[in-house]
Scaffold this motif. Structure first.
Motif, PDB file in Angstrom:
ATOM      1  N   ILE A  52      -9.034  -5.245   2.917  1.00  0.00           N
ATOM      2  CA  ILE A  52      -8.485  -5.403   3.898  1.00  0.00           C
ATOM      3  C   ILE A  52      -8.445  -3.974   4.839  1.00  0.00           C
ATOM      4  O   ILE A  52      -8.706  -3.802   6.187  1.00  0.00           O
ATOM      5  N   GLY A  53      -8.390  -2.885   3.902  1.00  0.00           N
ATOM      6  CA  GLY A  53      -8.688  -1.726   4.729  1.00  0.00           C
ATOM      7  C   GLY A  53      -9.975  -1.481   5.103  1.00  0.00           C
ATOM      8  O   GLY A  53     -10.263  -0.374   6.184  1.00  0.00           O
ATOM      9  N   GLY A 102      -6.933   1.791  -6.221  1.00  0.00           N
ATOM     10  CA  GLY A 102      -5.913   2.305  -5.185  1.00  0.00           C
ATOM     11  C   GLY A 102      -6.219   3.717  -4.684  1.00  0.00           C
ATOM     12  O   GLY A 102      -6.100   4.231  -3.676  1.00  0.00           O
ATOM     13  N   GLU A 150      -7.726  -7.736  -7.217  1.00  0.00           N
ATOM     14  CA  GLU A 150      -6.791  -7.771  -5.932  1.00  0.00           C
ATOM     15  C   GLU A 150      -6.597  -6.537  -5.382  1.00  0.00           C
ATOM     16  O   GLU A 150      -6.345  -6.314  -4.213  1.00  0.00           O
ATOM     17  N   PHE A 151      -6.938  -5.327  -6.341  1.00  0.00           N
ATOM     18  CA  PHE A 151      -6.871  -3.915  -5.502  1.00  0.00           C
ATOM     19  C   PHE A 151      -7.996  -3.818  -4.558  1.00  0.00           C
ATOM     20  O   PHE A 151      -7.917  -3.244  -3.595  1.00  0.00           O
ATOM     21  N   ALA A 164      -9.138   4.079  -2.661  1.00  0.00           N
ATOM     22  CA  ALA A 164      -8.730   3.611  -1.099  1.00  0.00           C
ATOM     23  C   ALA A 164      -7.963   5.009  -0.594  1.00  0.00           C
ATOM     24  O   ALA A 164      -8.152   5.197   0.790  1.00  0.00           O
ATOM     25  N   THR A 213      -7.349  -6.369  -1.596  1.00  0.00           N
ATOM     26  CA  THR A 213      -6.371  -5.674  -0.698  1.00  0.00           C
ATOM     27  C   THR A 213      -6.533  -4.648  -0.332  1.00  0.00           C
ATOM     28  O   THR A 213      -6.028  -4.170   1.022  1.00  0.00           O
ATOM     29  N   ASP A 214      -6.647  -3.440  -1.066  1.00  0.00           N
ATOM     30  CA  ASP A 214      -6.633  -2.054  -0.625  1.00  0.00           C
ATOM     31  C   ASP A 214      -8.055  -1.792  -0.013  1.00  0.00           C
ATOM     32  O   ASP A 214      -8.191  -1.147   1.141  1.00  0.00           O
ATOM     33  N   SER A 236       1.782  -6.676  -1.256  1.00  0.00           N
ATOM     34  CA  SER A 236       1.550  -6.819  -2.665  1.00  0.00           C
ATOM     35  C   SER A 236       2.216  -5.613  -3.553  1.00  0.00           C
ATOM     36  O   SER A 236       1.590  -4.475  -3.196  1.00  0.00           O
ATOM     37  N   PHE A 265      -0.644   2.650   5.447  1.00  0.00           N
ATOM     38  CA  PHE A 265      -1.476   1.909   4.862  1.00  0.00           C
ATOM     39  C   PHE A 265      -0.554   0.382   4.681  1.00  0.00           C
ATOM     40  O   PHE A 265       0.656   0.449   4.586  1.00  0.00           O
ATOM     41  N   HIS A 266      -1.476  -0.497   4.823  1.00  0.00           N
ATOM     42  CA  HIS A 266      -0.680  -1.967   4.691  1.00  0.00           C
ATOM     43  C   HIS A 266      -0.176  -2.021   3.222  1.00  0.00           C
ATOM     44  O   HIS A 266      -0.927  -1.397   2.189  1.00  0.00           O
ATOM     45  N   ARG A 315      -1.429  -1.209   9.684  1.00  0.00           N
ATOM     46  CA  ARG A 315      -1.777   0.034  10.330  1.00  0.00           C
ATOM     47  C   ARG A 315      -2.044  -0.014  11.745  1.00  0.00           C
ATOM     48  O   ARG A 315      -2.287   0.863  12.563  1.00  0.00           O
ATOM     49  N   LEU A 356       1.360   3.485  -5.046  1.00  0.00           N
ATOM     50  CA  LEU A 356       1.623   4.491  -5.758  1.00  0.00           C
ATOM     51  C   LEU A 356       0.041   5.042  -6.031  1.00  0.00           C
ATOM     52  O   LEU A 356      -0.182   6.264  -6.169  1.00  0.00           O
ATOM     53  N   SER A 357      -0.701   4.171  -6.151  1.00  0.00           N
ATOM     54  CA  SER A 357      -2.108   4.401  -6.538  1.00  0.00           C
ATOM     55  C   SER A 357      -2.833   4.974  -5.411  1.00  0.00           C
ATOM     56  O   SER A 357      -3.465   6.086  -5.495  1.00  0.00           O
ATOM     57  N   VAL A 358      -2.493   4.130  -4.263  1.00  0.00           N
ATOM     58  CA  VAL A 358      -3.257   4.851  -3.096  1.00  0.00           C
ATOM     59  C   VAL A 358      -2.856   6.225  -2.681  1.00  0.00           C
ATOM     60  O   VAL A 358      -3.585   7.000  -2.369  1.00  0.00           O
ATOM     61  N   ALA A 359      -1.513   6.525  -2.892  1.00  0.00           N
ATOM     62  CA  ALA A 359      -0.832   7.725  -2.608  1.00  0.00           C
ATOM     63  C   ALA A 359      -1.393   8.876  -3.627  1.00  0.00           C
ATOM     64  O   ALA A 359      -1.733   9.916  -3.258  1.00  0.00           O
ATOM     65  N   HIS A 389       0.763  -1.313  -5.326  1.00  0.00           N
ATOM     66  CA  HIS A 389      -0.229  -0.839  -4.818  1.00  0.00           C
ATOM     67  C   HIS A 389      -0.418   0.731  -4.382  1.00  0.00           C
ATOM     68  O   HIS A 389      -1.127   1.589  -4.685  1.00  0.00           O
TER      69      HIS A 389
END
Lengths: 313, 364
Positions: B116-117, B81, B108-109, B84, B112-113, A142, A138-139, A131, A147-150, A145
């Motif tokens: 790191i965020g 995720g 790891e989620f 986040a 990482t999410d 890995s 979003f970074h 970012r 799709l879940s953040v979205a 990931h």
């Protein structure tokens, strides 16, 4: 918990953020301008493939996709990057970020000269998105990931009654990850029809063809079985992309269902000497080879590559 | 993930059993985590309550929160995720799952999410440590503190009981840091004396120190979570034996109340870390890192699960079998302190005893 408390809680939600993202960059770009723009993006990608190198094959396969999205689809401009009413694009297959860097540089999100900072500690232009680069939502890096953040972003947009839409680019190899399918189940259960995934179907994962390792086909039927609506398109034909993605700018393929477009692409597209080659996933070429590849990008003959093909990075 | 519903049911049973065991009186219902969370959500529209189909603690919230209650099913990775993503939009997600599956399936989620965020996602881990009672080792979160505290910015909060959990909740959701909470809705373990504050421990007994806590206690007991009740009982028993001990309820393991620990180390000849956690990475490691870093040559003894999973059973039987009752803890402390009446874990493993619940020989 009293009914009064219940009513209060149920009706409290944040006000919808103002939607000033407007029409984005789309109005300014005609379809027939996009091939030349995509060529400039590919030049950036090739130039990033030296001095340490980059994931060149997967970047070239999704360059046209990103160019089309940022010019014709997303309600987003460099001025509206912080607007909660903007459309969101998440690059889940983060290793193709050179294509995003190139697109952001050509469209004014970042200065072109910033690409010269690739892999320098003085900047944050490296092999996966983060970012610190304006335009990166979003970074990633890995797989499996974003799709879940979205889903979280799409869910909040719906909670606030926003009209904006959320796009996610997935790699085809990334579909190996179980978390992608977990997210597909959840997006369908939540009826997130403001969410669209695009699969960059370049038929390769890091080392081998997808169908020779963990076969993925039939991809459309898999998504349909998970409750998504699916279309396929030629990921290098702007007319075909316009036909597939354009309507999704306004509405899902089916109400109440997330949408997915499987974009058929070619790894290394634009460079015949590395197209569809398993050993040109990550590459670090010499300066002379870069000159040759840039000429090849413009229709010149293949000059041959002698740098070792770095299979895995 | 296996057995979401059975685990939740078991958690309910454990809570009920604990209520009976530990002094439930049938009086007015005490305030609950669920009600506290609902009250916060009523005034904070940014709160979104999520779960990976673990509803034991939040069963009544769906009609109260409407679309701000999100159950993703048994999908811990997607829950993290999505949390986040919600946090990117300004929400403060409070997510619920069994500790093992939350911090390990989705590790790891989280790293990482959320990590790191550096996003304000609040991770509520159910049935941590011994609280998974009869579920078996698949459900035993005995490395959760080690894993979560290893993530930059992550806060780790371990309430001793539901009262402390409720007291901590406003600070937890106010903090803009990611946070892991060892969820514990037990009846009050002790009469708490100190308001909750992130990074501040509660000194419950000064041992033989003066009123300012400065004079020399022989032993200081340090613990967190529901074991506080057992350790408080151990302290009482030690006092009866003429071995006064100070007692510190750490409450937050990250950030740590370093001043409280260092003061204890200066006034004690022995620190004892009691935890339902593997020895590696938990409180014992946290204290050792601090003491070595500050060059304090204080003896530090671990009462933990070492490198073993515990015998699954109902909670009271687990404590007896594994040597974590007040009596057993006191005996271990006496042994570590070189006092008569002690019983070291090295002499004989507690788990070898038939029936598991007997008192140490010669006790009292």
């Amino acid at each position: 918990l009293s009914p009064e408390t219940a009513a209060t809680v149920a009706t409290r939600s944040s006000p919808s953020p103002p939607s000033t993202a407007g029409e984005g960059a789309s109005a300014a770009w005609e379809l027939d301008q996009l091939p030349a723009l995509a060529l400039r993006v590919r030049e950036h990608i090739v130039r990033l493939a030296t001095g340490g190198g980059c994931f060149i094959g997967a970047s070239l396969s999704c360059a046209d996709l990103l160019v089309h999205l940022y010019t014709r689809i997303l309600r987003l401009t460099p001025e509206t990057l912080g607007d909660p009413g903007r459309d969101y694009l998440f690059l889940s297959k983060g290793h193709d970020v050179p294509a995003l860097y190139g697109t952001l540089a050509e469209l004014g999100y970042i200065p072109r000269q910033r690409l010269g900072n690739h892999l320098k500690t003085s900047d944050s232009i490296y092999w996966h998105p983060n970012r610190a680069v304006p335009g990166v939502e979003f970074h990633s890096g890995s797989l499996g990931h974003l799709l879940s953040v979205a889903i979280g972003v799409a869910l909040d947009i719906r909670l606030r009654g926003g009209p904006n839409r959320v796009w996610v680019i997935l790699g085809d190899g990334e579909l190996d990850e179980g978390s992608v399918w977990e997210a597909c189940l959840v997006a369908s259960a939540l009826r997130l029809d403001n969410l669209t995934a695009i699969v960059d179907r370049n038929e390769f994962q890091a080392n081998v063809r997808t169908e020779e390792l963990v076969p993925l086909e039939p991809i459309p039927a898999k998504f349909e079985a998970f409750g998504w609506s699916c279309r396929t398109a030629d990921g290098h034909d702007f007319g075909a992309l316009e036909a597939a993605l354009g309507p999704l700018r306004e509405a899902p393929l089916a109400p109440g269902r997330p949408s997915v477009v499987v974009a058929r692409t070619v790894r290394g597209k634009g460079l015949p000497s590395i197209e569809a080659r398993a050993d040109r996933w990550f590459a670090n070429f010499t300066a002379e080879e870069i000159d040759g590849l840039l000429a090849e990008l413009h229709g010149g003959p293949s000059r041959g590559l002698t740098s070792e093909g770095l299979v895995v990075r | 993930m296996s057995a979401g519903p059975p685990a939740a049911a078991s958690s309910d049973r454990a809570a009920a059993a604990a209520h009976e065991d530990w002094g439930g009186t049938g009086g007015p219902a005490p305030p609950t985590y669920e009600a506290a969370l609902a009250a916060l959500a009523a005034v904070r529209p940014d709160l979104v309550v999520m779960t990976a189909e673990n509803r034991a603690a939040i069963r009544n919230l769906p009609p109260l929160l409407g679309p701000r209650f999100v159950d993703v099913g048994i999908c811990e990775q997607t829950m993290i995720g999505a949390a986040a993503g919600l946090a990117l939009r300004g929400r403060t997600p409070v997510v619920h799952a069994l500790s093992t599956f939350l911090v390990m399936r989705a590790f790891e989620f989280i790293r990482t999410d959320v990590g790191i965020g550096n996003l304000p996602v609040k991770l509520i881990g159910a049935v941590p440590g011994f609280l998974s009672d009869g579920n078996g080792p698949t459900h035993q979160a005995l490395e959760d503190v080690a894993l979560m505290r290893g993530i930059p910015h992550m806060q780790v909060i371990c309430p001793a009981d539901e009262e402390e959990l409720i007291a901590a909740l406003p600070a937890i959701v106010d903090s803009r840091a990611p946070c892991y909470v060892r969820y514990n809705a037990m009846r009050p373990a002790v009469a708490h004396t100190t308001p909750f504050e992130i990074g501040r421990a509660e000194l419950l007994a000064p041992g033989d120190a003066g009123a300012d806590g400065s004079a020399g206690a022989g032993v200081t007991l340090l613990t967190y979570g529901f074991l506080l009740r057992e350790v408080a009982e151990a302290r009482r028993l030690l006092e009866e034996r003429g071995v006064p001990a100070a007692l510190i309820n750490l409450r937050t393991l990250k950030p740590l109340d370093e001043a409280a620990v260092l003061a204890a180390a200066r006034r004690s000849r022995l620190l004892v870390a009691v935890e339902d956690h593997f020895q590696t990475g938990g409180l014992y490691s946290i204290l050792a890192e601090l003491l070595v870093g500050r060059g304090l040559p204080c003896r530090l003894h671990s009462i933990s699960l070492g490198e073993r999973w515990f015998k699954p059973a109902l909670l009271a039987d687990v404590l007896a079998h594994e040597g974590f009752t007040g009596e057993a803890i006191a005996a271990k402390v006496l042994a570590a302190a070189g006092e008569p009446g002690g019983r070291s874990e090295l002499d004989e493993t507690w788990t070898d005893r038939p029936g598991g619940a007997a008192r140490p020989a010669g006790w009292r």
